[in-house]
Design a protein around this motif. Structure first.
Motif, PDB file in Angstrom:
ATOM      1  N   GLY A 182      55.518  -7.933  35.134  1.00 23.97           N
ATOM      2  CA  GLY A 182      56.966  -8.224  34.535  1.00 23.97           C
ATOM      3  C   GLY A 182      57.973  -8.449  35.365  1.00 23.97           C
ATOM      4  O   GLY A 182      59.246  -8.778  35.020  1.00 23.97           O
ATOM      5  N   ARG A 183      57.842  -8.163  36.687  1.00 22.13           N
ATOM      6  CA  ARG A 183      58.942  -8.257  37.659  1.00 22.13           C
ATOM      7  C   ARG A 183      58.845  -9.434  38.433  1.00 22.13           C
ATOM      8  O   ARG A 183      57.827 -10.077  38.761  1.00 22.13           O
ATOM      9  CB  ARG A 183      58.941  -7.095  38.713  1.00 22.13           C
ATOM     10  N   VAL A 184      59.953  -9.960  38.931  1.00 20.70           N
ATOM     11  CA  VAL A 184      59.854 -11.122  39.810  1.00 20.70           C
ATOM     12  C   VAL A 184      60.121 -10.668  41.590  1.00 20.70           C
ATOM     13  O   VAL A 184      61.387 -10.274  41.474  1.00 20.70           O
ATOM     14  CB  VAL A 184      61.117 -12.254  39.678  1.00 20.70           C
ATOM     15  N   VAL A 185      59.205 -10.910  42.221  1.00 19.41           N
ATOM     16  CA  VAL A 185      59.277 -10.551  43.465  1.00 19.41           C
ATOM     17  C   VAL A 185      58.954 -11.311  44.320  1.00 19.41           C
ATOM     18  O   VAL A 185      58.414 -12.517  44.232  1.00 19.41           O
ATOM     19  CB  VAL A 185      58.114  -9.273  43.699  1.00 19.41           C
ATOM     20  N   PRO A 186      59.320 -11.316  45.848  1.00 14.54           N
ATOM     21  CA  PRO A 186      59.076 -12.334  46.762  1.00 14.54           C
ATOM     22  C   PRO A 186      57.784 -12.269  46.891  1.00 14.54           C
ATOM     23  O   PRO A 186      57.089 -11.479  47.209  1.00 14.54           O
ATOM     24  CB  PRO A 186      59.797 -12.109  48.022  1.00 14.54           C
ATOM     25  N   LEU A 187      57.051 -13.726  47.036  1.00 16.11           N
ATOM     26  CA  LEU A 187      55.583 -13.875  47.297  1.00 16.11           C
ATOM     27  C   LEU A 187      55.346 -13.509  48.719  1.00 16.11           C
ATOM     28  O   LEU A 187      54.185 -13.116  48.962  1.00 16.11           O
ATOM     29  CB  LEU A 187      55.463 -15.537  46.926  1.00 16.11           C
ATOM     30  N   ASP A 188      56.033 -13.510  49.451  1.00 11.25           N
ATOM     31  CA  ASP A 188      55.829 -12.747  50.832  1.00 11.25           C
ATOM     32  C   ASP A 188      56.364 -11.553  51.300  1.00 11.25           C
ATOM     33  O   ASP A 188      56.395 -11.010  52.247  1.00 11.25           O
ATOM     34  CB  ASP A 188      56.407 -13.880  51.997  1.00 11.25           C
ATOM     35  N   GLY A 189      56.911 -10.837  50.293  1.00 14.06           N
ATOM     36  CA  GLY A 189      57.327  -9.535  50.132  1.00 14.06           C
ATOM     37  C   GLY A 189      55.887  -8.288  50.322  1.00 14.06           C
ATOM     38  O   GLY A 189      54.981  -8.733  50.444  1.00 14.06           O
ATOM     39  N   GLU A 190      56.619  -7.261  50.686  1.00 12.52           N
ATOM     40  CA  GLU A 190      55.710  -5.987  51.092  1.00 12.52           C
ATOM     41  C   GLU A 190      54.707  -5.760  49.745  1.00 12.52           C
ATOM     42  O   GLU A 190      53.302  -5.625  50.251  1.00 12.52           O
ATOM     43  CB  GLU A 190      56.443  -4.921  51.220  1.00 12.52           C
ATOM     44  N   LEU A 191      55.046  -6.143  48.565  1.00 15.94           N
ATOM     45  CA  LEU A 191      54.410  -5.748  47.310  1.00 15.94           C
ATOM     46  C   LEU A 191      52.978  -6.621  47.520  1.00 15.94           C
ATOM     47  O   LEU A 191      51.618  -6.158  47.342  1.00 15.94           O
ATOM     48  CB  LEU A 191      55.094  -5.713  46.007  1.00 15.94           C
ATOM     49  N   VAL A 192      53.198  -7.719  47.384  1.00 19.60           N
ATOM     50  CA  VAL A 192      52.054  -8.830  47.527  1.00 19.60           C
ATOM     51  C   VAL A 192      51.179  -8.864  48.731  1.00 19.60           C
ATOM     52  O   VAL A 192      50.121  -8.907  48.579  1.00 19.60           O
ATOM     53  CB  VAL A 192      52.662 -10.402  47.088  1.00 19.60           C
TER      54      VAL A 192
END
Length: 552
Positions: A444-454
């Motif tokens: 449900g969140r929009v996050v950077p694809l190259d960010g730490e989460l992914v």
């Protein structure tokens, strides 16, 4: 006018197929007014675990949102409007679209409670409207969905034809035929540049007509003795019409599996399409219809694991089942990158004795994008001075540029996401590179694809993870036995490895000075690095390591 310039900037859909985000700028250098054309998504291919939806990062235009006059949607495919519910709040500008596309985007906005907030301007087919300094004339083209619009974008420096997705289908089944007289008139009046679909540039001849599929599909279904499943894209409204008419002709009832089908059908009927189509039945009716009298239309042609067909193939669907000698018809193209997932799905079906039919076996699909002869016909009609290929990988764009030059186009620019093209004045060229990343829809969140989460999830997937819980007293003595929890690293009976890891953690603490033993961050990092070194040396894995340090 001499002090103004006309710009084109793709942030998505150039150098790739899908996820379209195009920007046109007009005005004084450094301070143009922008118009966005399309705001789409693409779907995850398994490269990023847990990510199903990917969209372009609009950071560049977000910084200039006060200069963004509006968003124009060329048609209702996901790769052209799917990001609107997730990204519109970053811009807050009006959206322009024709009636069918409005119906689709309204349904999407309602799902995120934005329906009454987003200003939507409905534009009639072949309509003319103004977005900032841009005067837009819509030109009817044909595609696999109702109301695909080419855009004649008029500015004081010249006219640009933005084709969107299109083909030249003489018998489109749904909607009006393409407007060749309007294209020719546009060409006679003068076209500075064309920004054009490159998807099928390697395909010789023409893409084929939707109207030609009916007889072939009818013959295929007539030859089936058991249940028949046809899988296609939910947005291919023309194909839904064709399949439903085939079912009626051979005496089968049509059942739909997939919520997206119902959304598309409701929107189509709301705008006067599919009025003569047979009744579509809900999947609850599937088991009540004799096997030789049912035809199921379902999602999942690309092997998507959560789609209806994958669950049916695995015999895990709660209401739909297939048996030996039933038939599945793949009435769609194989999107590049999905070969493995589609092959896995088809093997699963064949293993159960289910027949499969693809476009390699029978004439059951035509593309919604132009092949080479159609591209040449477009260039001959429009006669642009400049060709800017989009909607393709770099190999498609390069081949498209060669084709354009062969059609006597003076300039053809191969450009990928982030390349800002000055179309006029002067020779067209890339004048700047701007950031053009990707975002992911995650929980449900929009996050950077190259960010730490992914990235962190990917690291854990490929390298496993280890969590150490260790209790120490005030001076740094280890109290009790540390606890190790791993995922994707050890087998349940790998007790020796587990003991070695715990010994490495305790040894790391013992080697610290008295001063360092009083600092939690230093102790935790020493343990973490000791465990990572052991895993790298023993398993050749850079395990994602977490330390829970409890001080008593």
């Amino acid at each position: 006018m001499a002090d103004e310039e006309l710009l084109f900037l793709p942030l998505g859909g150039a150098g790739e197929i899908g996820m379209n985000l195009n920007l046109y700028g007009y005005g004084k250098p450094g301070k143009p007014t922008w118009m966005m054309v399309d705001l789409g998504i693409t779907f995850g291919d398994g490269t990023h675990p847990g990510v199903d939806v990917i969209m372009p990062d609009p950071a560049y235009i977000e910084k200039h949102k006060e200069d963004l006059a509006g968003i124009v949607l060329t048609h209702a495919h996901e790769d052209h409007l799917g990001a609107v519910p997730y990204l519109w709040e970053r811009f807050g500008c009006p959206i322009y679209a024709t009636p069918f596309t409005v119906s689709i985007v309204q349904r999407k906005l309602a799902e995120v409670n934005l329906l009454d907030i987003v200003p939507i301007v409905e534009v009639s087919l072949n309509g003319t409207f103004q977005v900032g300094p841009f005067e837009i004339d819509l030109i009817t083209l044909t595609h696999s969905i109702p109301e695909p619009n080419g855009m004649a974008i008029r500015t004081p420096l010249g006219t640009v034809l933005h084709t969107g997705d299109w083909k030249l289908d003489p018998d489109p089944v749904i909607g009006e035929p393409y407007d060749m007289p309007a294209l020719r008139k546009l060409g006679d009046d003068g076209v500075l540049a064309i920004v054009c679909d490159s998807t099928n540039v390697f395909t010789k001849g023409t893409s084929g007509s939707e109207g030609d599929i009916f007889e072939s599909m009818k013959q295929v279904v007539e030859g089936c003795e058991g249940r028949v499943v046809v899988t296609c894209f939910a947005s291919n409204v023309a194909r839904l019409d064709t399949i439903s008419r085939v079912a009626k002709a051979v005496g089968r009832d049509v059942v739909l599996a997939g919520r997206s089908f119902w959304r598309m059908i409701d929107a189509a009927k709301e705008n006067g399409y599919l009025q003569d189509a047979p009744t579509f039945l809900d999947e609850d009716y599937f088991g009540d219809i004799p096997k030789d009298k049912v035809l199921l239309i379902c999602t999942g042609s690309q092997g998507e694991p959560r789609a209806a067909l994958s669950r049916i193939a695995a015999d895990e669907h709660p209401r739909i089942y297939l048996n030996e000698n039933d038939t599945v018809i793949f009435s769609s193209r194989q999107i590049p990158g999905n070969e493995v997932s589609i092959g896995r799905l088809q093997n699963r079906l064949v293993r159960r004795g289910i027949n499969i039919v693809t476009d390699k076996d029978e004439f059951v699909h035509v593309s919604g994008h132009p092949a080479r002869d159609e591209l040449l016909e477009m260039y001959q009609a429009v006669k642009p001075q400049i060709s800017i290929p989009v909607h393709g990988e770099i190999r498609h764009l390069t081949e498209h540029a060669k084709l354009a030059r062969s059609a006597q186009v003076k300039e053809a620019i191969v450009n990928e996401n982030g390349g800002m093209i000055r179309i006029a004045p002067g020779p067209a060229c890339v004048i700047e590179q701007v950031p053009s990343g990707r975002l992911a829809l995650e929980g449900g969140r929009v996050v950077p694809l190259d960010g730490e989460l992914v990235r962190g999830r990917a690291r854990a997937l490929w390298n496993g993870s280890a969590t150490i819980t260790m209790v120490i007293d005030k001076v740094g003595n280890v109290k009790g036995d540390p606890i190790l929890t791993t995922h994707g690293l050890l087998e349940p009976d790998d007790c020796d490895f587990e003991d070695d890891i715990l010994d490495a953690a305790e040894d790391a603490v013992e080697r610290l000075s008295k001063k360092d033993l009083r600092k939690d961050d230093i102790v935790a990092e020493a343990v973490r690095m000791a465990v990572r070194r052991y895993c790298r040396a023993t398993f050749n894995k850079n395990a994602v390591t977490t330390v829970h340090l409890v001080r008593v």
